[in-house]
Motif scaffolding. Sequence first.
Motif, PDB file in Angstrom:
ATOM      1  N   MET A   1      -5.022  -3.133   3.444  1.00  0.00           N
ATOM      2  CA  MET A   1      -5.018  -3.668   2.257  1.00  0.00           C
ATOM      3  C   MET A   1      -6.328  -3.971   1.397  1.00  0.00           C
ATOM      4  SD  MET A   1      -2.398  -6.854   3.145  1.00  0.00           S
ATOM      5  CE  MET A   1      -2.563  -7.574   1.580  1.00  0.00           C
ATOM      6  N   LYS A   2      -7.289  -4.381   2.231  1.00  0.00           N
ATOM      7  CA  LYS A   2      -8.611  -4.459   1.616  1.00  0.00           C
ATOM      8  C   LYS A   2      -9.161  -3.206   1.181  1.00  0.00           C
ATOM      9  CE  LYS A   2     -13.316  -5.973   3.144  1.00  0.00           C
ATOM     10  NZ  LYS A   2     -14.266  -6.542   3.938  1.00  0.00           N
ATOM     11  N   MET A   3      -8.967  -2.083   2.051  1.00  0.00           N
ATOM     12  CA  MET A   3      -9.460  -0.788   1.731  1.00  0.00           C
ATOM     13  C   MET A   3      -8.907  -0.345   0.504  1.00  0.00           C
ATOM     14  SD  MET A   3      -9.733   1.288   5.496  1.00  0.00           S
ATOM     15  CE  MET A   3      -8.628   2.601   4.843  1.00  0.00           C
TER      16      MET A   3
ATOM     17  N   TYR B   1       5.257  -1.479   9.441  1.00  0.00           N
ATOM     18  CA  TYR B   1       4.804  -0.542   8.103  1.00  0.00           C
ATOM     19  C   TYR B   1       3.265  -0.665   8.438  1.00  0.00           C
ATOM     20  CZ  TYR B   1       9.484  -0.351   6.936  1.00  0.00           C
ATOM     21  OH  TYR B   1      10.716  -0.225   7.111  1.00  0.00           O
ATOM     22  N   PRO B   2       2.777  -0.199   9.366  1.00  0.00           N
ATOM     23  CA  PRO B   2       1.096  -0.273   9.675  1.00  0.00           C
ATOM     24  C   PRO B   2       0.093   0.151   8.469  1.00  0.00           C
ATOM     25  CG  PRO B   2       2.056   1.469  11.225  1.00  0.00           C
ATOM     26  CD  PRO B   2       3.211   0.636  10.417  1.00  0.00           C
ATOM     27  N   GLU B   3       0.777   0.976   7.611  1.00  0.00           N
ATOM     28  CA  GLU B   3      -0.109   1.561   6.567  1.00  0.00           C
ATOM     29  C   GLU B   3      -0.390   0.147   5.547  1.00  0.00           C
ATOM     30  OE1 GLU B   3       0.182   4.637   2.789  1.00  0.00           O
ATOM     31  OE2 GLU B   3       1.536   4.848   4.554  1.00  0.00           O
ATOM     32  N   ASP B   4       0.518  -0.934   5.848  1.00  0.00           N
ATOM     33  CA  ASP B   4       0.178  -2.055   5.023  1.00  0.00           C
ATOM     34  C   ASP B   4      -0.593  -3.005   5.696  1.00  0.00           C
ATOM     35  OD1 ASP B   4       1.577  -1.036   2.613  1.00  0.00           O
ATOM     36  OD2 ASP B   4       3.353  -1.663   3.335  1.00  0.00           O
TER      37      ASP B   4
ATOM     38  N   ASN C   1       0.915  -1.105   0.064  1.00  0.00           N
ATOM     39  CA  ASN C   1       0.209  -0.062  -0.098  1.00  0.00           C
ATOM     40  C   ASN C   1       0.717   1.385  -0.129  1.00  0.00           C
ATOM     41  OD1 ASN C   1      -2.370  -1.548   0.065  1.00  0.00           O
ATOM     42  ND2 ASN C   1      -2.585  -1.341   2.321  1.00  0.00           N
ATOM     43  N   HIS C   2       2.068   1.354   0.831  1.00  0.00           N
ATOM     44  CA  HIS C   2       2.582   2.485   0.897  1.00  0.00           C
ATOM     45  C   HIS C   2       3.661   2.893  -0.194  1.00  0.00           C
ATOM     46  CE1 HIS C   2       6.040   0.216   2.796  1.00  0.00           C
ATOM     47  NE2 HIS C   2       6.618   1.482   2.592  1.00  0.00           N
ATOM     48  N   CYS C   3       4.169   1.938  -0.723  1.00  0.00           N
ATOM     49  CA  CYS C   3       5.225   1.967  -1.720  1.00  0.00           C
ATOM     50  C   CYS C   3       4.852   3.494  -2.767  1.00  0.00           C
ATOM     51  CB  CYS C   3       5.771   0.991  -2.495  1.00  0.00           C
ATOM     52  SG  CYS C   3       6.824   1.269  -3.727  1.00  0.00           S
ATOM     53  N   PRO C   4       5.700   4.290  -3.302  1.00  0.00           N
ATOM     54  CA  PRO C   4       5.409   5.341  -3.867  1.00  0.00           C
ATOM     55  C   PRO C   4       5.366   4.593  -5.399  1.00  0.00           C
ATOM     56  CG  PRO C   4       7.214   5.917  -3.110  1.00  0.00           C
ATOM     57  CD  PRO C   4       6.621   4.747  -2.072  1.00  0.00           C
ATOM     58  N   PHE C   5       6.240   3.525  -5.696  1.00  0.00           N
ATOM     59  CA  PHE C   5       6.171   2.981  -6.954  1.00  0.00           C
ATOM     60  C   PHE C   5       4.991   2.363  -7.415  1.00  0.00           C
ATOM     61  CE2 PHE C   5      10.578   3.840  -5.785  1.00  0.00           C
ATOM     62  CZ  PHE C   5      11.334   4.356  -6.983  1.00  0.00           C
TER      63      PHE C   5
END
Length: 184
Positions: free
Chosen positions: A92-94, A84-87, A47-51
């Motif tokens: 992930m579902k959202m 990495y709680p954003e993941d 989720n968090h990776c800018p790539f």
Amino acid sequence: MALTPSNMLPLGTIAPEFNLINTIDDSMVSLSEAKGLHGTVIMFICNHCPFVKHINSELSQLAKDYITKGINCIAIFSNDAVNYPEDAPSKMKMNALEQGFIFPYLYDENQDVAKAYDAACTPDFYVFDTDLKLVYRGQLDSSRPGNGIPVTGEDLRLAIDNMLNKTIQITNQKPSIGCNIKWK
């Protein structure tokens, strides 16, 4: 963000089997059940990776374009979700719902699947034929955040089209570049 290239798993490698939880509907998904009739695209994303954020809409469109041709896409998340709680799986579902993903978004909690595929970065792409033999590994296309090149998916689309047409992939397969997988 560290730029990490794909490890470029040897062509002809048989896709390692897995059975992981799909964060979208909490079902268990195995490769043998989810593979496509004519081929399978496995992608390691987060989720968090800018790539990955840069190409999410193309991933969604690519899956929609090829599902009718017997190609199934499967996304796998292997990062350390604790650090990495954003993941986290709920996020992930959202993300999958917001992006319109029609493919499973699987959680590789113990990172065994990423290790079996020798995945190194997000995004990392693999195309397997009907026998689950690797025919392509590498980049989606040459677009990266900030480089001004449009996201088209041309490298991955060419590889899938070549596989479907039983044409030998003669173009150089370039590694994907992205954030490294966050190992535990």
